[in-house]
Design a protein around this motif. Structure first.
Motif, PDB file in Angstrom:
ATOM      1  N   PRO A 188       0.694  -1.206   0.008  1.00 52.33           N
ATOM      2  CA  PRO A 188      -0.153  -0.058   0.007  1.00 52.33           C
ATOM      3  C   PRO A 188       0.907   1.214  -0.042  1.00 52.33           C
ATOM      4  N   ARG A 189       1.997   1.003   0.542  1.00 54.50           N
ATOM      5  CA  ARG A 189       2.964   2.242   0.357  1.00 54.50           C
ATOM      6  C   ARG A 189       3.509   2.556  -0.984  1.00 54.50           C
ATOM      7  N   HIS A 190       3.283   1.930  -1.927  1.00 54.43           N
ATOM      8  CA  HIS A 190       3.976   1.970  -3.513  1.00 54.43           C
ATOM      9  C   HIS A 190       3.367   3.153  -4.011  1.00 54.43           C
ATOM     10  N   ALA A 191       1.923   3.321  -3.720  1.00 52.76           N
ATOM     11  CA  ALA A 191       1.285   4.595  -4.398  1.00 52.76           C
ATOM     12  C   ALA A 191       1.828   5.869  -3.730  1.00 52.76           C
ATOM     13  N   GLN A 192       2.215   6.023  -2.362  1.00 50.61           N
ATOM     14  CA  GLN A 192       2.866   7.017  -1.744  1.00 50.61           C
ATOM     15  C   GLN A 192       4.202   7.347  -2.350  1.00 50.61           C
ATOM     16  N   VAL A 193       5.024   6.265  -2.518  1.00 50.62           N
ATOM     17  CA  VAL A 193       6.377   6.311  -3.341  1.00 50.62           C
ATOM     18  C   VAL A 193       6.096   7.014  -4.711  1.00 50.62           C
TER      19      VAL A 193
ATOM     20  N   ALA B 167       3.888   9.020  -5.957  1.00 52.67           N
ATOM     21  CA  ALA B 167       3.453  10.480  -5.657  1.00 52.67           C
ATOM     22  C   ALA B 167       4.662  11.223  -5.126  1.00 52.67           C
ATOM     23  N   LYS B 168       5.583  10.721  -4.264  1.00 55.29           N
ATOM     24  CA  LYS B 168       6.633  11.458  -3.721  1.00 55.29           C
ATOM     25  C   LYS B 168       7.608  11.460  -4.867  1.00 55.29           C
ATOM     26  N   GLU B 169       8.004  10.522  -5.650  1.00 54.60           N
ATOM     27  CA  GLU B 169       9.159  10.494  -6.634  1.00 54.60           C
ATOM     28  C   GLU B 169       8.655  11.347  -7.791  1.00 54.60           C
ATOM     29  N   LEU B 170       7.482  11.527  -8.119  1.00 52.85           N
ATOM     30  CA  LEU B 170       7.151  12.276  -9.136  1.00 52.85           C
ATOM     31  C   LEU B 170       6.722  13.866  -8.906  1.00 52.85           C
TER      32      LEU B 170
ATOM     33  N   LEU C 103       4.347  14.847  -6.785  1.00 51.73           N
ATOM     34  CA  LEU C 103       2.793  14.806  -6.796  1.00 51.73           C
ATOM     35  C   LEU C 103       2.306  15.045  -5.296  1.00 51.73           C
ATOM     36  N   THR C 104       3.008  14.998  -4.379  1.00 53.39           N
ATOM     37  CA  THR C 104       2.325  15.140  -3.265  1.00 53.39           C
ATOM     38  C   THR C 104       1.820  16.361  -2.934  1.00 53.39           C
ATOM     39  N   GLY C 105       1.849  17.620  -3.410  1.00 49.94           N
ATOM     40  CA  GLY C 105       1.196  18.705  -3.168  1.00 49.94           C
ATOM     41  C   GLY C 105       0.352  19.129  -4.151  1.00 49.94           C
ATOM     42  N   GLY C 106       0.011  18.129  -5.264  1.00 47.70           N
ATOM     43  CA  GLY C 106      -0.952  18.357  -6.196  1.00 47.70           C
ATOM     44  C   GLY C 106      -2.410  18.368  -5.697  1.00 47.70           C
ATOM     45  N   ASN C 107      -3.001  18.850  -6.580  1.00 48.66           N
ATOM     46  CA  ASN C 107      -4.853  19.002  -6.329  1.00 48.66           C
ATOM     47  C   ASN C 107      -5.497  17.814  -7.149  1.00 48.66           C
ATOM     48  N   SER C 108      -6.419  17.163  -6.544  1.00 50.28           N
ATOM     49  CA  SER C 108      -6.884  15.989  -7.454  1.00 50.28           C
ATOM     50  C   SER C 108      -8.003  16.873  -8.121  1.00 50.28           C
ATOM     51  N   VAL C 109      -8.545  15.886  -9.260  1.00 53.05           N
ATOM     52  CA  VAL C 109      -9.352  16.544 -10.067  1.00 53.05           C
ATOM     53  C   VAL C 109     -10.395  15.307 -10.384  1.00 53.05           C
ATOM     54  N   THR C 110     -11.573  15.739 -10.685  1.00 56.05           N
ATOM     55  CA  THR C 110     -12.650  14.693 -10.985  1.00 56.05           C
ATOM     56  C   THR C 110     -12.566  13.857 -12.416  1.00 56.05           C
ATOM     57  N   SER C 111     -11.986  14.231 -13.252  1.00 56.03           N
ATOM     58  CA  SER C 111     -11.817  13.654 -14.709  1.00 56.03           C
ATOM     59  C   SER C 111     -10.236  14.045 -15.142  1.00 56.03           C
ATOM     60  N   PRO C 112      -9.273  13.401 -14.416  1.00 51.11           N
ATOM     61  CA  PRO C 112      -8.102  13.203 -14.710  1.00 51.11           C
ATOM     62  C   PRO C 112      -7.671  12.690 -15.923  1.00 51.11           C
ATOM     63  N   ILE C 113      -8.017  13.169 -17.155  1.00 50.95           N
ATOM     64  CA  ILE C 113      -7.768  12.874 -18.354  1.00 50.95           C
ATOM     65  C   ILE C 113      -7.587  14.029 -19.393  1.00 50.95           C
ATOM     66  N   VAL C 114      -6.549  13.937 -19.957  1.00 50.37           N
ATOM     67  CA  VAL C 114      -6.011  14.938 -21.022  1.00 50.37           C
ATOM     68  C   VAL C 114      -5.735  14.248 -22.192  1.00 50.37           C
ATOM     69  N   LYS C 115      -6.090  15.065 -23.394  1.00 51.41           N
ATOM     70  CA  LYS C 115      -5.660  14.663 -24.703  1.00 51.41           C
ATOM     71  C   LYS C 115      -4.192  15.074 -25.093  1.00 51.41           C
ATOM     72  N   TYR C 116      -3.433  14.029 -25.682  1.00 49.11           N
ATOM     73  CA  TYR C 116      -2.211  14.455 -26.074  1.00 49.11           C
ATOM     74  C   TYR C 116      -1.901  13.319 -27.272  1.00 49.11           C
TER      75      TYR C 116
ATOM     76  N   LYS D 163      15.783   4.957 -15.368  1.00 51.37           N
ATOM     77  CA  LYS D 163      15.696   4.350 -14.192  1.00 51.37           C
ATOM     78  C   LYS D 163      14.830   4.375 -13.362  1.00 51.37           C
ATOM     79  N   LYS D 164      14.264   5.602 -12.977  1.00 47.59           N
ATOM     80  CA  LYS D 164      13.134   6.077 -12.233  1.00 47.59           C
ATOM     81  C   LYS D 164      11.846   5.338 -12.827  1.00 47.59           C
ATOM     82  N   PHE D 165      11.315   5.200 -13.941  1.00 53.03           N
ATOM     83  CA  PHE D 165      10.326   4.785 -14.717  1.00 53.03           C
ATOM     84  C   PHE D 165      10.247   3.378 -14.225  1.00 53.03           C
ATOM     85  N   ARG D 166      11.421   2.561 -14.259  1.00 53.44           N
ATOM     86  CA  ARG D 166      11.609   1.237 -14.252  1.00 53.44           C
ATOM     87  C   ARG D 166      11.504   0.884 -12.832  1.00 53.44           C
TER      88      ARG D 166
END
Length: 230
Positions: free
Chosen positions: A184-189, A191-194, A196-209, A223-226
């Motif tokens: 369960p701590r993996h999600a926290q890791v 968020a921290k590595e990317l 995102l810990t200070g980010g705001n949540s949204v109801t529809s986190p989908i963007v077009k790219y 290395k970080k991605f792996r």
């Protein structure tokens, strides 16, 4: 400059789930032994693998001599092909010990006579077998490596109740069924590595790219991605 073979196979997480499923369904081996899942960690794994390339290294301070350098005989940590050399060493050990190594994925292996199925991920081995099979595998390891045994997960009172491997928890209550849970701590890791810990949540986190112009990861980002997605 010649290409360097850096490929090192990784087992799919489904193999870990398959072991738990087989253990829950079969319970015992064909010879009647209680099935357990054993996890062992080989110490200084890469140092057990022979170097495939001619690599000269700077001598440590205590052995330093002007104009002299060292010739690496083992695949030291930090070499581009260290993981690949270790995989080659593991395959050699398994074949010499009577195991069949996976053709599609050399990180998987089995031993028909000892009724062992297993996987290797880096310096971690995970096996499904009865006590006789697990003892046999430890004997094979002892001949070549130093390792620590994290325990044998099983249904008996003397077996381990919980083991963490590959950032996942495997549990087996006494006389119950084995369970599998992501840490369960993996999600926290993540968020921290990317950052995102200070980010705001949204109801529809989908963007077009543009899928065809997403860019490539380079250097430390690879290395970080792996590390975050394994």
């Amino acid at each position: 400059m010649p290409a360097i073979d850096t490929f090192a196979p990784m087992p799919a997480l489904e193999m870990l789930k398959l072991m738990l499923s087989v253990a829950a369904q079969w319970r015992t081996s064909r010879r009647g032994g209680v099935l357990t899942i054993m996890v062992v960690d080989v110490k200084r794994a890469h140092w057990n693998a022979d170097a495939r390339r001619t690599i000269y290294i700077q001598l440590p301070d205590e052995d330093y001599e002007e104009g002299m350098c060292g010739l690496a005989l083992k695949a030291l940590y930090g070499f581009l092909d260290a993981a690949s050399c270790w995989n080659e060493e593991v395959g050699s050990m398994l074949v010499e010990s009577g195991f069949a190594v996976g053709k599609a994925n050399p990180a998987l292996f089995c031993h028909e006579a000892e009724e062992i199925i297993g996987l290797v991920h880096g310096d971690d081995f995970v096996n499904l077998a009865d006590d006789s099979g697990q003892d046999f595998f430890e004997t094979c390891l002892t001949k070549r490596y130093q390792y620590s045994n994290k325990g044998r997960l099983g249904p008996r009172s003397t077996d381990q109740r919980e083991i963490k491997v590959l950032n996942r928890y495997m549990r087996w209550s006494e006389n119950g069924d084995p369970e599998y849970e992501a840490d369960p701590r993996h999600a926290q890791v993540i968020a921290k590595e990317l950052n995102l810990t200070g980010g705001n949540s949204v109801t529809s986190p989908i963007v077009k790219y543009d899928l065809h112009n997403d860019g490539e990861l380079k250097g430390a980002d690879v290395k970080k991605f792996r590390s975050l997605t394994m």
